[in-house]
Design an enzyme around this catalytic site. Structure first.
Site, PDB file in Angstrom:
ATOM      1  N   ASP A 214     -23.244  30.678  26.173  1.00 57.07           N
ATOM      2  CA  ASP A 214     -23.387  30.349  27.748  1.00 57.07           C
ATOM      3  C   ASP A 214     -24.668  31.309  28.108  1.00 57.07           C
ATOM      4  OD1 ASP A 214     -22.381  28.609  29.255  1.00 57.07           O
ATOM      5  OD2 ASP A 214     -21.147  30.018  30.323  1.00 57.07           O
ATOM      6  N   ASP A 258     -15.833  25.342  31.364  1.00 53.21           N
ATOM      7  CA  ASP A 258     -15.628  26.699  31.803  1.00 53.21           C
ATOM      8  C   ASP A 258     -14.110  26.842  32.325  1.00 53.21           C
ATOM      9  OD1 ASP A 258     -18.138  27.871  31.576  1.00 53.21           O
ATOM     10  OD2 ASP A 258     -18.591  27.095  33.599  1.00 53.21           O
TER      11      ASP A 258
END
Length: 412
Positions: A214, A258
């Protein structure tokens, strides 16, 4: 609306997104519990055991080897989508993905409606409905097996409505935030219910790898933001930046990754709490690991939103969510003196052991004995029905036993 410089419209949007994400993980975590785990110390009937084994067969376990490969495969897919969007345009890939998610959404929303109905009615009342089974065989081999309770015949078609409105509706409903959230929440719920980590070790490996993934793709390149904002598919949660739900200011957004990735870690914490309760024969489950990791997820997401709000720049949520979830587990386990046991525990081994125990018990009840040919000759106790119900015997063994049985009858 702003009072004393506070943008309450934006804050309400953050709060709404936080509630959707945490609610999705909470529901998905309970969805990941098998009926066997949820029962804890209860007594199962043979019918319960059969349904539990069918339910476990649907789930997929993610191992440590899978976790190591996950960021690599994810990077390849993400970069591939970026190249397609950049050099070929987003129209055709968006069209293709929309069709895919339309079809997937029919089953996903339908399955979530079934889970909601079963939870609302309770397991005992749900099992009173007739069970329909579709079985497709090719010789002795089972190709397709689908089991449904009668309410599912209504719920699955009902679940197709959001997908078709999202894709084929008029300008008001097509790709609306409400339909996007309905589809995204169903995808999240089913992903958490069906895709399970096999241990805390696997969860830590996965979160650590995606932590680096990420950071690189958000801070190091434009790839993540470009793909997320270009593709108009229901793989994100949206909440309008308004107390009155008007859309003039746009939406705050949270990707399903997420939610699902940290959510799998929260879900295994709940399953571990149930495992501990079953080992100690406790009538009630103390959900210390589940509540701690869920609170850590909420804290990490609030931190993400705060940093994003202050610096006015998109943030990689796993930068905050991964450490929060891992640290919450490690600290809780060390404080309780259970870290070695928790780290060594395997959800897959526990389920396999329970299935084996149930199978052994079922075989004992049915007087099914799997023995070598010499033992069969000595004891001579198998019947045709017992041989057919034993899953460990193949067709050749069955024929061989029939010949031996007839020979014994002739001798008698």
């Amino acid at each position: 609306m702003s009072v004393d410089g506070t943008d309450w419209n934006l804050l309400s949007s953050y709060a709404g997104l936080l509630s959707l994400a945490c609610g999705s993980i909470y529901a998905g975590s309970y969805g990941s519990l098998s009926a066997r785990s949820a029962r804890v110390a209860g007594v199962a009937t043979e019918k319960d055991t059969e349904e539990e084994e069918e339910e476990e067969a649907e789930a997929e376990r993610l191992s440590s080897e899978d976790a190591y490969l996950f960021p690599v495969i994810g990077s390849a897919v993400l970069f591939g989508l970026y190249l397609i969007v950049k050099y070929f345009g987003k129209e055709w890939i968006t069209w293709l993905l929309q069709w895919y998610f339309t079809i997937a959404g029919v089953g996903s929303v339908g399955k979530s409606l079934i889970a909601l109905s079963r939870w609302t009615l309770g397991q005992s009342r749900w099992k009173k409905f007739d069970k329909l089974q579709l079985l497709v065989l090719k010789g002795p081999r089972e190709l397709v097996s689908v089991s449904l309770r009668t309410p599912s015949l209504v719920l699955i078609p009902l679940g197709s409505i959001p997908s078709f409105l999202y894709t084929f509706g008029n300008s008001t409903t097509r790709r609306s935030a409400l339909l996007t959230d309905l589809l995204a929440l169903s995808f999240s719920h089913n992903a958490l219910s069906l895709l399970k980590l096999d241990s805390f070790k696997t969860g830590c490996v996965l979160l650590s790898g995606l932590f680096l993934y990420d950071i690189w793709w958000v801070f190091g390149t434009e790839v993540m933001v470009k793909v997320a904002t270009s593709l108009d598919v229901p793989i994100k949660l949206l909440w309008p930046k308004s107390l009155t739900f008007t859309t003039e200011r746009g939406f705050t957004m949270l990707g399903l990754g997420d939610i699902v990735i940290p959510g799998m870690f929260v879900a295994i914490a709940l399953r571990y709490d149930h495992y501990r309760a079953s080992q100690r024969q406790q009538p009630h489950v103390i959900k210390i690991y589940f509540l701690t990791t869920l609170a850590a997820y909420a804290t990490g997401l609030i931190t993400t939103m705060t940093v994003m709000h202050v610096f006015k720049k998109a943030q990689p949520a796993l930068l905050y969510l991964s450490p929060a979830c891992i640290l919450s587990f490690v600290l809780t386990a060390f404080v309780r003196g259970e870290f070695a046991d928790a780290w060594a525990w395997s959800d897959e081994a526990e389920d396999q052991g329970q299935v084996n125990n149930n199978s052994a018990k079922k075989d004992s009840d049915d007087n099914v004995q799997v023995a070598s040919p010499s033992e069969s000759e000595q004891e001579g106790q198998r019947t045709t029905g017992a041989a057919m119900t034993s899953s460990s015997l193949n067709c050749d063994t069955f024929v061989d036993q029939e010949v031996k049985k007839r020979t014994r009858k002739q001798r008698d």
